[in-house]
Structures are given as C-alpha cells and as structure tokens.
Motif scaffolding. Structure first.
Motif, mmCIF file in Angstrom:
data_model
loop_
_atom_site.group_PDB
_atom_site.id
_atom_site.type_symbol
_atom_site.label_atom_id
_atom_site.label_comp_id
_atom_site.label_asym_id
_atom_site.label_seq_id
_atom_site.Cartn_x
_atom_site.Cartn_y
_atom_site.Cartn_z
ATOM 1 N N GLU A 49 0.864 -1.195 0.000
ATOM 2 C CA GLU A 49 0.000 0.000 0.000
ATOM 3 C C GLU A 49 0.897 1.240 0.000
ATOM 4 O OE1 GLU A 49 -3.609 2.023 2.637
ATOM 5 O OE2 GLU A 49 -2.871 0.007 3.128
ATOM 6 N N CYS A 50 0.917 1.930 -1.142
ATOM 7 C CA CYS A 50 1.771 3.113 -1.291
ATOM 8 C C CYS A 50 1.120 4.331 -0.641
ATOM 9 C CB CYS A 50 2.024 3.390 -2.768
ATOM 10 S SG CYS A 50 2.820 2.025 -3.647
ATOM 11 N N GLN A 51 1.947 5.343 -0.420
ATOM 12 C CA GLN A 51 1.411 6.595 0.106
ATOM 13 C C GLN A 51 0.389 7.175 -0.848
ATOM 14 O OE1 GLN A 51 4.433 9.527 0.793
ATOM 15 N NE2 GLN A 51 3.115 10.839 2.041
ATOM 16 N N ASN A 52 0.678 7.031 -2.125
ATOM 17 C CA ASN A 52 -0.295 7.378 -3.153
ATOM 18 C C ASN A 52 -1.126 6.123 -3.429
ATOM 19 O OD1 ASN A 52 -1.763 8.304 -5.303
ATOM 20 N ND2 ASN A 52 -0.011 8.774 -6.615
ATOM 21 N N GLU A 55 -1.244 3.941 -6.673
ATOM 22 C CA GLU A 55 -0.094 3.140 -7.099
ATOM 23 C C GLU A 55 0.012 1.828 -6.314
ATOM 24 O OE1 GLU A 55 3.252 5.640 -6.554
ATOM 25 O OE2 GLU A 55 2.690 7.054 -8.140
ATOM 26 N N SER A 56 -0.904 1.603 -5.412
ATOM 27 C CA SER A 56 -0.817 0.420 -4.544
ATOM 28 C C SER A 56 -1.222 -0.852 -5.289
ATOM 29 C CB SER A 56 -1.729 0.612 -3.321
ATOM 30 O OG SER A 56 -1.350 1.773 -2.597
ATOM 31 N N ASP A 57 -0.751 -1.965 -4.774
ATOM 32 C CA ASP A 57 -1.160 -3.287 -5.254
ATOM 33 C C ASP A 57 -1.409 -4.146 -4.015
ATOM 34 O OD1 ASP A 57 -1.626 -5.697 -6.433
ATOM 35 O OD2 ASP A 57 0.155 -5.669 -7.718
ATOM 36 N N LEU A 58 -2.675 -4.409 -3.746
ATOM 37 C CA LEU A 58 -3.055 -5.104 -2.521
ATOM 38 C C LEU A 58 -3.181 -6.621 -2.704
ATOM 39 C CD1 LEU A 58 -5.762 -2.602 -1.217
ATOM 40 C CD2 LEU A 58 -3.285 -2.640 -0.772
ATOM 41 N N GLY A 59 -2.883 -7.125 -3.876
ATOM 42 C CA GLY A 59 -3.031 -8.566 -4.114
ATOM 43 C C GLY A 59 -1.910 -9.125 -4.978
ATOM 44 N N ASP A 76 5.580 -9.211 -9.969
ATOM 45 C CA ASP A 76 5.692 -7.767 -10.170
ATOM 46 C C ASP A 76 5.165 -7.041 -8.943
ATOM 47 O OD1 ASP A 76 6.724 -8.104 -12.760
ATOM 48 O OD2 ASP A 76 4.694 -8.260 -13.611
ATOM 49 N N ALA A 77 5.937 -6.057 -8.484
ATOM 50 C CA ALA A 77 5.560 -5.280 -7.305
ATOM 51 C C ALA A 77 5.685 -3.794 -7.627
ATOM 52 C CB ALA A 77 6.457 -5.634 -6.117
ATOM 53 N N GLY A 83 3.917 5.241 -10.433
ATOM 54 C CA GLY A 83 3.127 4.156 -10.996
ATOM 55 C C GLY A 83 3.933 3.071 -11.673
ATOM 56 N N ASN A 84 5.225 3.066 -11.531
ATOM 57 C CA ASN A 84 6.059 2.031 -12.126
ATOM 58 C C ASN A 84 6.076 0.779 -11.246
ATOM 59 O OD1 ASN A 84 6.782 3.768 -14.264
ATOM 60 N ND2 ASN A 84 8.441 4.675 -13.017
ATOM 61 N N SER A 85 6.425 -0.320 -11.844
ATOM 62 C CA SER A 85 6.533 -1.589 -11.121
ATOM 63 C C SER A 85 7.881 -2.233 -11.430
ATOM 64 C CB SER A 85 5.389 -2.539 -11.501
ATOM 65 O OG SER A 85 5.446 -2.870 -12.880
ATOM 66 N N GLU A 86 8.276 -3.148 -10.598
ATOM 67 C CA GLU A 86 9.538 -3.860 -10.768
ATOM 68 C C GLU A 86 9.290 -5.372 -10.718
ATOM 69 O OE1 GLU A 86 12.230 -3.032 -7.602
ATOM 70 O OE2 GLU A 86 10.720 -3.313 -6.016
ATOM 71 N N ARG A 87 10.091 -6.109 -11.471
ATOM 72 C CA ARG A 87 9.974 -7.575 -11.483
ATOM 73 C C ARG A 87 11.041 -8.163 -10.567
ATOM 74 N NH1 ARG A 87 8.450 -10.797 -16.781
ATOM 75 N NH2 ARG A 87 6.505 -9.821 -16.060
ATOM 76 N N LEU A 88 10.585 -8.951 -9.641
ATOM 77 C CA LEU A 88 11.481 -9.547 -8.651
ATOM 78 C C LEU A 88 11.395 -11.069 -8.725
ATOM 79 C CD1 LEU A 88 10.557 -7.232 -5.650
ATOM 80 C CD2 LEU A 88 12.559 -7.034 -7.137
ATOM 81 N N PHE A 89 12.494 -11.729 -8.344
ATOM 82 C CA PHE A 89 12.579 -13.188 -8.352
ATOM 83 C C PHE A 89 12.809 -13.688 -6.923
ATOM 84 C CE2 PHE A 89 13.488 -12.040 -12.656
ATOM 85 C CZ PHE A 89 13.002 -13.094 -13.434
#
Length: 292
Positions: A49-52, A55-59, A76-77, A83-89
């Motif tokens: 949950e972002c301050q904005n 831009e949040s992703d709750l799921g 992706d988070a 509003g950008n996202s990053e791919r994590l492993f």
C-alpha cells in the motif's frame, strides 16, 4: 486365460509373512512419499500500500511448485514512484534435494512391486541357492541408505523452501517496503502441510527398509555360514578304505617284547573236518617256560 492361470499358481500367502507384508507397506508408503512431494504447488499473497493509493497493489500473488526452482519464480511489485513496477525473483534452487527424494520414492515403488511379484510367483527360484535372497538383501541395504540420505536432504531443502517463500522474507526484496511511508504486509501464507507429510513418509520408508533387512537376511543363508553350521559338500572328508587308515592300525601297547599271551590275528577261524571249531590262532610259548 493365462492371467487366471498365473494368478491361480501364485503363492499369495507370502504377504501374510513379515517378508512379504513389509514389502507391501514399502510399496504403499513409497507412493505416499513421492506423490506428496512431486505433486505439490503452493501460493502466497502480499500487499503493498503506497502513500499514493492509486499506485498500490493489494493482491500480489506468488505461485511456486515442485521441483522448487524458486530462482525462476517471479512477481511484479509496485515501486510507489510514478506508478512504475519492478519484477522480482525469489531466492534459491532446491530442485536437487526434491528431485532426489522423488526419484528414490519412484524406484522404491518399482522395486517393491517387482519383489512382490517374485515372492508370489517364483519364490522357489528366489530361494534357490540363496542367490535371489542375497541380491534382495544388497538392494534393500542400498535403498535403506538412499532413504536416509534423501529424507535428510529433503528435510533440509524443505526448511530452506519455507524460509524462501515466507512472505515476510519476500517483502524485504521489494524496494517500496523500505520506505516507512508505504505499508507492506502479508495476506496469505503458503500451506506446506503436504510437504511436511512427505518428509514424514520419507523417514517411515527408512524405518521400513531398515527393518526389512533382518527378514531378508534370514533368507540369504549367511546366518548359518556365520554360525559355522554350513559345510559345503566338496569339503567333506572321504571315508577310510581300510583299517590301516583313521587310527585303526595302531600298535597294541601290550604286544611286543613283553612276555605273555600273544594271539596271531593273521589267521581266520573256522570249522575243521571233525566238526569242531578252530579258533584260528596258535598259542606261543611263554617267555618264562624256556621250552622245558
């Protein structure tokens, strides 16, 4: 028709004996071991949950499965930055211990099924010259050791999988969670009860295979050899062919230079012409008579 004849000739009473009954248990628990591990798939869920709020992703859902090559699992988070996202492993590759465990389970299942077939249909050949039992003992010992190694390795691997798929650990990989103004939390933990059961089945298989060593060992004939009761036929000594062998040709301690009565055993007794019995020896003069 041949199938019915084969079944009719089977010796299925062997499954009521420890040798066959434990083999049935090995066959069943081997299935439980490799199936609970090899068919596993899990999922955990997180929220960022972002301050904005836009831009949040709750799921954020992350799915993983056997053989647990977690370094290939990605998600992706949000970065909470424009509003950008990053791919994590995820971290870690635990496929070696998992695949080794499943492989031992599959081969144990196949060997137990083959051994049961031998017990039921060709038990006479299995016990002939003890060769079949000796091979069975060696293979059982190898599987006992393999179950020990694979179960311990998979128990350690499962511990690492649990840590690598812990949502709290995964949240540390998300850069947005480093900012205290953003709120990151876990929503759903992965259910690993099936994997815990697979480890338990692994050690149960270890107990079964080690316990079966004793019953297979009794079929090998080695126990009689160790006790010294088994004598190969080629080592038997031949019977003596004359009284001169085996101790029957010993000299009479009372026959020699001493005086006294010395019968001559070289002649055989029999009946004479007059009907009397001739004893077959001549009386020698005594040493003290001096032929008077």
């Amino acid at each position: 028709m041949d199938v019915y004849l084969l079944v009719a000739q089977g010796q299925f009473t062997i499954v009521k004996q420890p040798l066959g009954f434990i083999k049935v248990l090995q066959w069943i628990f081997a299935i439980f071991a490799f199936s609970t591990c090899g068919s596993y798939s899990g999922m955990f869920k997180m929220s960022v949950e972002c301050q904005n709020r836009s831009e949040s992703d709750l799921g954020i859902e992350v799915e993983f499965e056997y053989p647990f090559r977690l370094h290939q699992v990605y998600f992706d988070a949000p970065t909470c930055k424009g509003g950008n996202s990053e791919r994590l492993f995820l971290v870690g590759d635990y496929s070696s211990s998992a695949e080794f465990f499943v492989t031992i389970g599959v081969f144990s299942f196949l060997y137990s099924m083959a051994a049961l077939s031998v017990y039921c249909f060709i038990l006479e050949k299995y016990r002939e010259n003890n060769k079949g039992a000796q091979i069975d003992f060696v293979v059982t010992a190898v599987f006992s050791f393999m179950w020990l190694v694979s179960s311990c390795a998979w128990a350690k691997g499962l511990s690492d999988v649990k840590r690598a798929t812990d949502p709290e650990e995964v949240l540390t990989l998300i850069s947005a969670c480093e900012d205290q103004r953003n709120r990151c939390r876990e929503v759903y933990d992965p259910k690993v009860s099936g994997l815990n059961t697979s480890v338990a089945f692994g050690f149960i298989n270890l107990i079964l295979w080690v316990g079966n060593l004793w019953f297979v060992f009794k079929e090998t004939g080695w126990m009689a050899a160790f006790a010294g009761t088994y004598v190969p036929s080629q080592e038997k000594q031949p019977a003596p062919d004359s009284f001169g062998q085996g101790g029957y040709g010993q000299q009479d301690p009372y026959a020699g230079s001493q005086g006294g009565y010395q019968p001559d055993y070289g002649q055989q007794g029999g009946y004479n012409e007059d009907g009397g019995y001739s004893q077959g020896y001549e009386q020698q003069p005594t040493s003290y008579s001096n032929q008077m």
